[in-house]
Design a protein around this motif. Structure first.
Motif, short mmCIF file in Angstrom:
data_model
loop_
_atom_site.label_atom_id
_atom_site.label_comp_id
_atom_site.label_asym_id
_atom_site.label_seq_id
_atom_site.Cartn_x
_atom_site.Cartn_y
_atom_site.Cartn_z
N ARG A 1 36.83 8.35 -3.72
CA ARG A 1 38.07 7.91 -3.40
C ARG A 1 38.33 8.01 -1.85
N ASP A 2 37.82 8.56 -0.94
CA ASP A 2 38.00 8.55 0.49
C ASP A 2 37.28 7.50 0.95
N SER B 1 30.93 13.39 -4.90
CA SER B 1 32.42 13.95 -5.61
C SER B 1 33.42 12.64 -5.83
N VAL B 2 34.30 13.18 -6.68
CA VAL B 2 34.97 12.02 -6.97
C VAL B 2 36.04 11.84 -5.75
N ALA B 3 36.38 12.86 -5.10
CA ALA B 3 37.20 13.19 -3.67
C ALA B 3 36.59 12.08 -2.78
N ASP B 4 35.22 12.23 -2.96
CA ASP B 4 34.47 11.79 -1.64
C ASP B 4 34.53 10.05 -1.97
N ASP C 1 42.75 4.18 -5.82
CA ASP C 1 43.13 4.63 -7.04
C ASP C 1 42.21 4.06 -7.91
N ARG D 1 39.18 4.37 0.19
CA ARG D 1 40.39 4.35 1.17
C ARG D 1 39.87 3.71 2.31
#
Length: 100
Positions: free
Chosen positions: A79-80, A74-77, A90, A83
């Motif tokens: 991005r994490d 996923s996009v969230a994974d 970003d 990070r």
């Protein structure tokens, strides 16, 4: 002459999104992977593959520039993962075409 190396992780259910970050320090990526509880899953002269749950991470050179690619479900994974690797959460994340 440096050969252009493409990411090798194909799209599938767990690797549907990708972010590519050029100009990274491969040693710093390795340290960040270890600190995040990840591990090196493959290494050869052209690339190193890591796993930082749930993402696959590739480090390779393009024209002499070290690049990291984070592939995740996923996009969230993704991005994490960015990070955790300290390369900028970003960054642009792209959906991959389905594996053939």
């Amino acid at each position: 002459m440096t050969e252009h190396v493409e990411p090798t992780t194909a799209a599938d259910e767990n690797r549907r999104f990708r972010a590519v970050v050029p100009d990274v320090d491969p040693d710093a990526v390795y340290r960040a992977v270890r600190e995040a509880g990840g591990f090196r899953s493959w290494e050869d002269p052209a690339r190193t593959l890591y796993y930082v749950k749930p993402n696959a991470v590739e480090v390779y050179q393009v024209g002499g520039v070290w690049t990291v690619t984070v592939n995740g479900p996923s996009v969230a994974d993704v991005r994490d993962g960015l990070r955790l690797l300290r390369v900028g959460a970003d960054r642009a994340v792209h959906k991959l075409k389905a594996a053939s």
